[in-house]
Design a protein around this motif. Structure first.
Motif, PDB file in Angstrom:
ATOM      1  N   LEU A  47      30.476  49.358  36.716  1.00  0.00           N
ATOM      2  CA  LEU A  47      31.579  49.856  37.659  1.00  0.00           C
ATOM      3  C   LEU A  47      32.785  49.241  36.951  1.00  0.00           C
ATOM      4  N   VAL A  48      32.797  48.362  35.944  1.00  0.00           N
ATOM      5  CA  VAL A  48      33.782  47.689  35.237  1.00  0.00           C
ATOM      6  C   VAL A  48      34.057  47.983  33.794  1.00  0.00           C
ATOM      7  N   ILE A  49      33.204  48.203  33.181  1.00  0.00           N
ATOM      8  CA  ILE A  49      33.140  48.457  31.777  1.00  0.00           C
ATOM      9  C   ILE A  49      32.473  49.776  31.537  1.00  0.00           C
ATOM     10  N   HIS A  50      33.197  50.531  30.616  1.00  0.00           N
ATOM     11  CA  HIS A  50      32.788  51.871  30.289  1.00  0.00           C
ATOM     12  C   HIS A  50      31.924  51.845  29.033  1.00  0.00           C
ATOM     13  N   GLY A  51      30.680  52.425  29.421  1.00  0.00           N
ATOM     14  CA  GLY A  51      29.403  52.124  28.742  1.00  0.00           C
ATOM     15  C   GLY A  51      29.362  52.432  27.238  1.00  0.00           C
ATOM     16  N   HIS A  52      30.022  53.661  26.992  1.00  0.00           N
ATOM     17  CA  HIS A  52      29.975  54.119  25.355  1.00  0.00           C
ATOM     18  C   HIS A  52      31.284  53.279  24.781  1.00  0.00           C
ATOM     19  N   SER A  53      32.472  53.295  25.244  1.00  0.00           N
ATOM     20  CA  SER A  53      33.524  52.542  24.693  1.00  0.00           C
ATOM     21  C   SER A  53      33.350  51.116  24.603  1.00  0.00           C
ATOM     22  N   GLY A  54      32.897  50.440  25.577  1.00  0.00           N
ATOM     23  CA  GLY A  54      32.935  48.883  26.045  1.00  0.00           C
ATOM     24  C   GLY A  54      34.415  48.527  26.435  1.00  0.00           C
ATOM     25  N   GLY A  55      35.270  49.473  26.612  1.00  0.00           N
ATOM     26  CA  GLY A  55      36.698  49.196  27.356  1.00  0.00           C
ATOM     27  C   GLY A  55      36.299  49.189  28.861  1.00  0.00           C
ATOM     28  N   TYR A  56      37.264  48.350  29.430  1.00  0.00           N
ATOM     29  CA  TYR A  56      37.178  48.168  30.786  1.00  0.00           C
ATOM     30  C   TYR A  56      38.115  49.458  31.677  1.00  0.00           C
ATOM     31  N   ARG A  57      37.428  49.486  32.690  1.00  0.00           N
ATOM     32  CA  ARG A  57      37.909  50.626  33.648  1.00  0.00           C
ATOM     33  C   ARG A  57      39.029  50.007  34.456  1.00  0.00           C
ATOM     34  N   TRP A  58      39.527  50.969  35.104  1.00  0.00           N
ATOM     35  CA  TRP A  58      40.786  50.735  36.065  1.00  0.00           C
ATOM     36  C   TRP A  58      39.976  49.681  37.019  1.00  0.00           C
ATOM     37  N   THR A  59      38.865  49.878  37.484  1.00  0.00           N
ATOM     38  CA  THR A  59      38.513  49.056  38.561  1.00  0.00           C
ATOM     39  C   THR A  59      38.401  47.407  38.113  1.00  0.00           C
ATOM     40  N   ALA A  60      38.599  47.403  36.850  1.00  0.00           N
ATOM     41  CA  ALA A  60      38.412  45.726  36.444  1.00  0.00           C
ATOM     42  C   ALA A  60      39.638  45.020  37.165  1.00  0.00           C
ATOM     43  N   GLU A  61      40.872  45.654  37.184  1.00  0.00           N
ATOM     44  CA  GLU A  61      41.756  44.737  37.877  1.00  0.00           C
ATOM     45  C   GLU A  61      41.626  44.634  39.373  1.00  0.00           C
ATOM     46  N   LEU A  62      40.889  45.457  39.844  1.00  0.00           N
ATOM     47  CA  LEU A  62      40.473  45.107  41.299  1.00  0.00           C
ATOM     48  C   LEU A  62      39.328  43.736  41.477  1.00  0.00           C
ATOM     49  N   VAL A  63      38.307  43.795  40.525  1.00  0.00           N
ATOM     50  CA  VAL A  63      37.279  42.832  40.356  1.00  0.00           C
ATOM     51  C   VAL A  63      37.648  41.277  39.875  1.00  0.00           C
ATOM     52  N   VAL A  64      38.581  41.353  38.811  1.00  0.00           N
ATOM     53  CA  VAL A  64      39.041  40.112  38.209  1.00  0.00           C
ATOM     54  C   VAL A  64      38.953  38.960  39.042  1.00  0.00           C
ATOM     55  N   PRO A  65      39.990  39.112  40.278  1.00  0.00           N
ATOM     56  CA  PRO A  65      40.046  37.860  41.217  1.00  0.00           C
ATOM     57  C   PRO A  65      38.654  37.364  41.822  1.00  0.00           C
ATOM     58  N   PHE A  66      37.855  38.355  42.163  1.00  0.00           N
ATOM     59  CA  PHE A  66      36.769  38.325  42.962  1.00  0.00           C
ATOM     60  C   PHE A  66      35.688  37.590  41.971  1.00  0.00           C
ATOM     61  N   LEU A  67      35.693  38.102  40.710  1.00  0.00           N
ATOM     62  CA  LEU A  67      34.756  37.521  39.547  1.00  0.00           C
ATOM     63  C   LEU A  67      35.341  35.988  39.604  1.00  0.00           C
ATOM     64  N   THR A  68      36.412  35.684  39.393  1.00  0.00           N
ATOM     65  CA  THR A  68      37.020  34.322  39.275  1.00  0.00           C
ATOM     66  C   THR A  68      36.598  33.429  40.354  1.00  0.00           C
ATOM     67  N   ARG A  69      36.411  33.870  41.676  1.00  0.00           N
ATOM     68  CA  ARG A  69      36.067  32.958  42.718  1.00  0.00           C
ATOM     69  C   ARG A  69      34.596  32.855  42.530  1.00  0.00           C
ATOM     70  N   LEU A  70      33.868  33.815  42.089  1.00  0.00           N
ATOM     71  CA  LEU A  70      32.370  33.561  41.972  1.00  0.00           C
ATOM     72  C   LEU A  70      32.042  32.510  41.087  1.00  0.00           C
ATOM     73  N   CYS A  71      33.040  32.396  40.085  1.00  0.00           N
ATOM     74  CA  CYS A  71      32.895  31.302  38.831  1.00  0.00           C
ATOM     75  C   CYS A  71      32.637  29.703  39.591  1.00  0.00           C
ATOM     76  N   GLY A  72      33.158  29.769  40.835  1.00  0.00           N
ATOM     77  CA  GLY A  72      32.983  28.588  41.612  1.00  0.00           C
ATOM     78  C   GLY A  72      31.802  28.256  42.427  1.00  0.00           C
ATOM     79  N   SER A  73      30.793  29.304  42.189  1.00  0.00           N
ATOM     80  CA  SER A  73      29.503  29.139  43.267  1.00  0.00           C
ATOM     81  C   SER A  73      28.799  27.964  42.784  1.00  0.00           C
ATOM     82  N   PRO A  74      28.179  27.505  43.752  1.00  0.00           N
ATOM     83  CA  PRO A  74      27.205  26.515  43.390  1.00  0.00           C
ATOM     84  C   PRO A  74      25.902  27.099  42.365  1.00  0.00           C
TER      85      PRO A  74
END
Length: 157
Positions: A47-74
Motif C-alpha cells: 500500500l505504501v511502495i509501488h512494486g515496479h518502480s520502488g517509489g513511494y505512493r501517496w499513501t506514504a504520507e499518511l502512514v509515516v507517523p504511525f510507522l514512527t509510533r510502531l518503532c516504539g513497540s516492545p
C-alpha cells in the motif's frame, strides 16, 4: 489514526484504499503475533511502495507517523518491520504518477516528519536487535544527507 478522515482519502489513478486498509494494517502490525508480523508488513508495503518502480505512493504520507509510533513497540519484530518501511520511504523517490503530479509538496512534508522524529530514530541505534540498529543507521544517514539513493528492489518483509 482515528483523527484522519479516511473516507475523505482520495482515490488516485485507480489505486483505491478501502476505508480500513490503511488504518487497519498499522493496527494489525501493532498487535500481530510474531509469525504474522512479516506478512502484515508485506501487505502494508504494497500500500505504501509501488512494486515496479520502488517509489513511494501517496499513501506514504499518511502512514509515516504511525510507522514512527510502531518503532516504539516492545516487540522487536514490529519495530524491525516499521523501521524498515520508514527507511524504504526515506530512500525512495516518489512514485511520480501518484505523488508528484498530484501533490508536489508531499516529499517535503514526509522529509519534515522524518526530520522531526530524528532524535527518536537516533535512540533506536541502541536497540537490542541488530536489524533494527542497522535500519536506524540507514534511516539516519538518509535524513542527515538530505538526498536519496536509488530505491532498493523492495523491503524484505
Amino acid at each position: 489514526m482515528d483523527a484522519v478522515q479516511w473516507v475523505r482519502v482520495p482515490e488516485r489513478w485507480g489505486f483505491r484504499v478501502s476505508g480500513s486498509a490503511i488504518p487497519g494494517l498499522p493496527r494489525q502490525l501493532a498487535s500481530a503475533a510474531p509469525d504474522e508480523v512479516w506478512s502484515v508488513g508485506a501487505d502494508l508495503h504494497e500500500l505504501v511502495i509501488h512494486g515496479h518502480s520502488g517509489g513511494y505512493r501517496w499513501t506514504a504520507e499518511l502512514v509515516v507517523p504511525f510507522l514512527t509510533r510502531l518503532c516504539g513497540s516492545p516487540d522487536g519484530h514490529v519495530v524491525a518491520v516499521a523501521i524498515e518501511l520508514l527507511t524504504e520511504i526515506a530512500y525512495a523517490q516518489p512514485f511520480v504518477d501518484e505523488v508528484e503530479g498530484a501533490d508536489p509538496g508531499m516529499p517535503a512534508r514526509i522529509r519534515a516528519e522524518l526530520l522531526k522524529e530524528r532524535p527518536f530514530f537516533q535512540s533506536l541505534s541502541g536497540h537490542p536487535e541488530a536489524r533494527v540498529r542497522s535500519e536506524a543507521a540507514d534511516l539516519l544517514a538518509s535524513i542527515d544527507a538530505g538526498h536519496r539513493k536509488p530505491p532498493s528492489a523492495g523491503v524484505a518483509v
